[in-house]
Design an enzyme around this catalytic site. Sequence first.
Site, PDB file in Angstrom:
ATOM      1  N   GLU B  60      -0.229   9.100   0.998  1.00  0.00           N
ATOM      2  CA  GLU B  60       0.980   9.239   1.812  1.00  0.00           C
ATOM      3  C   GLU B  60       1.779  10.499   1.475  1.00  0.00           C
ATOM      4  OE1 GLU B  60       0.022   6.321   0.467  1.00  0.00           O
ATOM      5  OE2 GLU B  60      -0.499   5.260   2.303  1.00  0.00           O
ATOM      6  N   HIS B 129       4.558  -4.584   2.990  1.00  0.00           N
ATOM      7  CA  HIS B 129       4.162  -4.256   4.358  1.00  0.00           C
ATOM      8  C   HIS B 129       5.303  -4.514   5.342  1.00  0.00           C
ATOM      9  CE1 HIS B 129       0.112  -4.155   2.755  1.00  0.00           C
ATOM     10  NE2 HIS B 129      -0.383  -3.814   3.926  1.00  0.00           N
TER      11      HIS B 129
END
Lengths: 360, 325
Positions: B60, B129
């Site tokens: 990321e 999440h």
Amino acid sequence: MKRTLENIEEQFETFQILNEEGKIVNEDAMPDLSDEELKEMMYRMVYTRILDQRSIALNRQGRLGFYAPTAGQEASQLGTQFALEKEDFILPGYRDVPQLIWHGLPLYQAFLFSRGHYHGNQMPEGVNALSPQIIIGAQYTQAAGVALGMKKRGKKSVAITYTGDGGTSQGDFYEGINFAGAYQAPAIFVVQNNHFAISVPVEKQTAADTLAQKAVAAGIEGIQVDGMDVLAVYAATKDARDRAVNGEGPTLIETLTYRYGPHTMAGDDPTRYRTEDMDNEWEKKDPIVRFRKFLEEKGLWSEEEENEVIEKAKEEIKAAIKKTDEQPKQKVTDLIGNMYEELPAHLQEQMEEYKAKESK
Amino acid sequence: MAQMTMIQAITDALRVELKNDENVLVYGEDVGQNGGVFRATEGLQKEFGEDRVFDTPLAESAIAGISIGLATQGFRPVPEIQFFGFVYEAMDAINGQMARLRYRSGNTQTAPITIRSPFGGGVHTPELHADSLEGLIAQQPGMKVVIPSGPYDAKGLLIQSIRDNDPVVFLEHMKLYRSFREEVPEEDYTLELGKANVVREGNDVTLIAYGAMVHSSLKAAEELEKDGIDAEVIDLRTVMPVDFDTIIKSVEKTNRVVMVQEAQRQAGIASYVVSNVQERAILHLEAPILTVAAPDTVYAFTQAEEVWLPNYNDIIEKVNKVINF
């Protein structure tokens, strides 16, 4: 040639052209440079050494702000930059101001960067670079992006970025070299291994024998270079650049070097972590001393010439710092104005508030 | 006009901008061949080629970091962070780097980057999440944070975000992806960033919400109507910057406010909105401003999430308190 996991020691043997005595030890690798170019390299290294001395003095007088000394690292910094073309893009670390200067950043702007003035970061038209990065390693992922962008644009140029030995421990270091490798992007990743991340020795950063071998895991080319040998640094960078623009992907270059001074001028005391013996050992390898010997031997350099460079540097630095002093001070309203293309309402209110404060 | 889910509207917006501007690039983990784990980029690689819609290695920080580099080459990157809980990996690249590029370069370099990312609770995801982390980005000057509450808004706001010359984090609540359809124009259209939307007019109390909580607020408003309470519901659409003009206008009419967010109560968007409302409109208030938010714990993945997540009953309870103050 793709690096492999076999014979790591042999593969990453230090690449050297000019030894400490100023003798060519690797004739085959000698780069194709004219006498003028060789002299220009020397000119830049001497100039940069003076700039470092003056910057330290100016810092002590309170006339400069943040400053990370460069003496000792001239060959690593300027040898890499000398191999670049104007269209190449530099992503420097905070010690890499000399590369920006020789890529076209005016000296007075370099001083403004030191003072924390945003004008120091406004690259003039045609100077392809970001301002020096403060966060260790962040520029490595950005360099992969610049290089990927160049590839997508079909440009024949490279992105070059710099970090130190400490930087190779960061996640962004691995992510950057890995992304560039995966996309075969034209990037050059330079690690100036000056053996200390502030005080922590490179032996404590990693169990790897060299930093260059980290290229193996990313599947890219890697090389360890004598970072006090400007010819070797130049040759390695030139080779990396040629391969990159030919579509052969990125290269990791480790330069073995040393900073003579403290980490920055903000109170670091190297005697707490380095010995005098070590300092002396490295000063014997000095990049300017050995290159001077080499040039004098060829009849290309003299004491008079060097003194001329020193005088010229001093004069230009004096003029530049004067120009720096003449720049208007940065204001809070400048900050507010530089946050977004259009000021959102809440910042518009704050702009009014600070305009009023600043007019008092 | 077509009936679209929010995920379809997002794909449509990406298609529109890939077509409109050759500098737009769409990339991330599983974004290319696979069309994204939620199919947000379904069919885009086939239509626009691997050069413009592509998979990245799994990292990321570099996904965000290369976006800055690509921006220096004149591109308009639209990267995806696969789940916003993974944004911690990219926090320096976003808040430390792209948010500052304009300032750091003295307005000479910009980061016209739109980071898209799914977030939000109620869909039984594993840990990290579902978290509502918009506050982390909203606290960073230089960033904009956009959160649509449905298909129509998603398309118009995403197109506008991509065209914006500053970095935007565009957060897509997972529960809204396929929960309902809406009329969405097939042509391109934009919705201004930093403008809230009054989604229900009312006179007795103002509910301020964004994302999935807009729907919980609307449901609460319906229930409250049965008791004769007429609630106005404001969808912020953009949580940075916040449209205080629209909020204050409403407060001047209703004199009562309940702030609703799915994120935990501590710090965050609600605190920012509430402090501004009391500074700007305290003399119009007939009661303290109450906040509906999740408790100050880490996100309660799966087992306790139905209770943990704020719902319309929580909103009704707080509205009754401010009405009966």
